[in-house]
Scaffold this motif. Structure first.
Motif, PDB file in Angstrom:
ATOM      1  N   ALA A 150       0.822  -1.209   0.000  1.00 37.61           N
ATOM      2  CA  ALA A 150       0.000   0.000   0.000  1.00 37.61           C
ATOM      3  C   ALA A 150       0.858   1.263   0.000  1.00 37.61           C
ATOM      4  N   LEU A 151       2.020   1.206   0.619  1.00 36.69           N
ATOM      5  CA  LEU A 151       2.909   2.364   0.674  1.00 36.69           C
ATOM      6  C   LEU A 151       3.605   2.637  -0.654  1.00 36.69           C
ATOM      7  N   LEU A 152       3.574   1.691  -1.561  1.00 38.04           N
ATOM      8  CA  LEU A 152       4.174   1.909  -2.880  1.00 38.04           C
ATOM      9  C   LEU A 152       3.486   3.048  -3.630  1.00 38.04           C
ATOM     10  N   PHE A 153       2.210   3.269  -3.362  1.00 37.73           N
ATOM     11  CA  PHE A 153       1.492   4.356  -4.011  1.00 37.73           C
ATOM     12  C   PHE A 153       2.087   5.716  -3.627  1.00 37.73           C
ATOM     13  N   ILE A 154       2.503   5.865  -2.390  1.00 41.98           N
ATOM     14  CA  ILE A 154       3.134   7.117  -1.945  1.00 41.98           C
ATOM     15  C   ILE A 154       4.440   7.332  -2.692  1.00 41.98           C
ATOM     16  N   LEU A 155       5.214   6.275  -2.858  1.00 43.54           N
ATOM     17  CA  LEU A 155       6.459   6.375  -3.616  1.00 43.54           C
ATOM     18  C   LEU A 155       6.173   6.781  -5.056  1.00 43.54           C
ATOM     19  N   TYR A 156       5.132   6.200  -5.646  1.00 42.79           N
ATOM     20  CA  TYR A 156       4.754   6.557  -7.013  1.00 42.79           C
ATOM     21  C   TYR A 156       4.409   8.046  -7.113  1.00 42.79           C
ATOM     22  N   LEU A 157       3.645   8.560  -6.174  1.00 42.70           N
ATOM     23  CA  LEU A 157       3.273   9.982  -6.194  1.00 42.70           C
ATOM     24  C   LEU A 157       4.490  10.882  -6.048  1.00 42.70           C
ATOM     25  N   ASN A 158       5.410  10.500  -5.172  1.00 44.23           N
ATOM     26  CA  ASN A 158       6.621  11.293  -4.995  1.00 44.23           C
ATOM     27  C   ASN A 158       7.470  11.301  -6.265  1.00 44.23           C
ATOM     28  N   LEU A 159       7.591  10.158  -6.913  1.00 49.52           N
ATOM     29  CA  LEU A 159       8.364  10.088  -8.152  1.00 49.52           C
ATOM     30  C   LEU A 159       7.694  10.889  -9.268  1.00 49.52           C
ATOM     31  N   LYS A 160       6.377  10.877  -9.298  1.00 54.68           N
ATOM     32  CA  LYS A 160       5.631  11.654 -10.283  1.00 54.68           C
ATOM     33  C   LYS A 160       5.857  13.151 -10.064  1.00 54.68           C
ATOM     34  N   ASN A 161       5.802  13.595  -8.807  1.00 58.00           N
ATOM     35  CA  ASN A 161       6.053  15.008  -8.494  1.00 58.00           C
ATOM     36  C   ASN A 161       7.477  15.403  -8.838  1.00 58.00           C
ATOM     37  N   LEU A 162       8.415  14.527  -8.572  1.00 54.69           N
ATOM     38  CA  LEU A 162       9.812  14.800  -8.894  1.00 54.69           C
ATOM     39  C   LEU A 162       9.997  14.958 -10.397  1.00 54.69           C
ATOM     40  N   LYS A 163       9.328  14.120 -11.168  1.00 52.86           N
ATOM     41  CA  LYS A 163       9.396  14.208 -12.624  1.00 52.86           C
ATOM     42  C   LYS A 163       8.790  15.515 -13.119  1.00 52.86           C
ATOM     43  N   GLU A 164       7.692  15.947 -12.515  1.00 54.92           N
ATOM     44  CA  GLU A 164       7.055  17.210 -12.902  1.00 54.92           C
ATOM     45  C   GLU A 164       7.946  18.400 -12.564  1.00 54.92           C
ATOM     46  N   ILE A 165       8.612  18.351 -11.428  1.00 55.31           N
ATOM     47  CA  ILE A 165       9.531  19.426 -11.051  1.00 55.31           C
ATOM     48  C   ILE A 165      10.682  19.486 -12.046  1.00 55.31           C
ATOM     49  N   LYS A 166      11.216  18.333 -12.394  1.00 55.01           N
ATOM     50  CA  LYS A 166      12.323  18.284 -13.345  1.00 55.01           C
ATOM     51  C   LYS A 166      11.891  18.846 -14.699  1.00 55.01           C
ATOM     52  N   ARG A 167      10.685  18.496 -15.130  1.00 49.55           N
ATOM     53  CA  ARG A 167      10.167  18.998 -16.406  1.00 49.55           C
ATOM     54  C   ARG A 167       9.998  20.516 -16.366  1.00 49.55           C
ATOM     55  N   GLU A 168       9.506  21.033 -15.246  1.00 48.56           N
ATOM     56  CA  GLU A 168       9.315  22.484 -15.109  1.00 48.56           C
ATOM     57  C   GLU A 168      10.651  23.212 -15.102  1.00 48.56           C
ATOM     58  N   LEU A 169      11.645  22.649 -14.423  1.00 52.04           N
ATOM     59  CA  LEU A 169      12.967  23.278 -14.397  1.00 52.04           C
ATOM     60  C   LEU A 169      13.597  23.278 -15.791  1.00 52.04           C
ATOM     61  N   GLU A 170      13.420  22.211 -16.539  1.00 53.16           N
ATOM     62  CA  GLU A 170      13.977  22.154 -17.886  1.00 53.16           C
ATOM     63  C   GLU A 170      13.273  23.137 -18.822  1.00 53.16           C
ATOM     64  N   SER A 171      11.995  23.375 -18.609  1.00 53.23           N
ATOM     65  CA  SER A 171      11.269  24.311 -19.472  1.00 53.23           C
ATOM     66  C   SER A 171      11.684  25.752 -19.219  1.00 53.23           C
ATOM     67  N   ARG A 172      12.244  26.021 -18.055  1.00 56.27           N
ATOM     68  CA  ARG A 172      12.675  27.374 -17.717  1.00 56.27           C
ATOM     69  C   ARG A 172      14.073  27.696 -18.220  1.00 56.27           C
ATOM     70  N   LYS A 173      14.794  26.714 -18.686  1.00 49.44           N
ATOM     71  CA  LYS A 173      16.167  26.964 -19.163  1.00 49.44           C
ATOM     72  C   LYS A 173      16.167  27.550 -20.539  1.00 49.44           C
TER      73      LYS A 173
END
Length: 80
Positions: A57-80
């Protein structure tokens, strides 16, 4: 729960959130690994119980964190 839009944050805030999420994910992965190992041990020693589902059940939390990390990375790359 209030959801933050990453496009509304400054670059410094995004970098801070990215570092925090990386650290939290690393610690969470270690804890989940230990839980899975202990869970397997307990299943062999005492049998299956409802508590054995917690690491899965805790794997879902890990999935959400990885998804947020990917979105942050995408946003940072779009600002370059």
């Amino acid at each position: 729960m209030k959801e933050t839009k990453f496009s509304d944050l400054t670059t410094e805030e995004l970098i801070k959130n990215q570092k925090t999420l990386k650290t939290v994910n690393a610690i969470f992965c270690v804890v989940l690994f230990v839980l899975f190992v202990l869970n397997i041990f307990i299943v062999f020693m005492k049998g299956f119980s409802a508590m054995n589902i917690i690491p899965v059940a805790l794997l879902f939390i890990l999935y959400l964190n990885l998804k947020n990390l990917k979105e942050i990375k995408r946003e940072l790359e779009s600002r370059k």
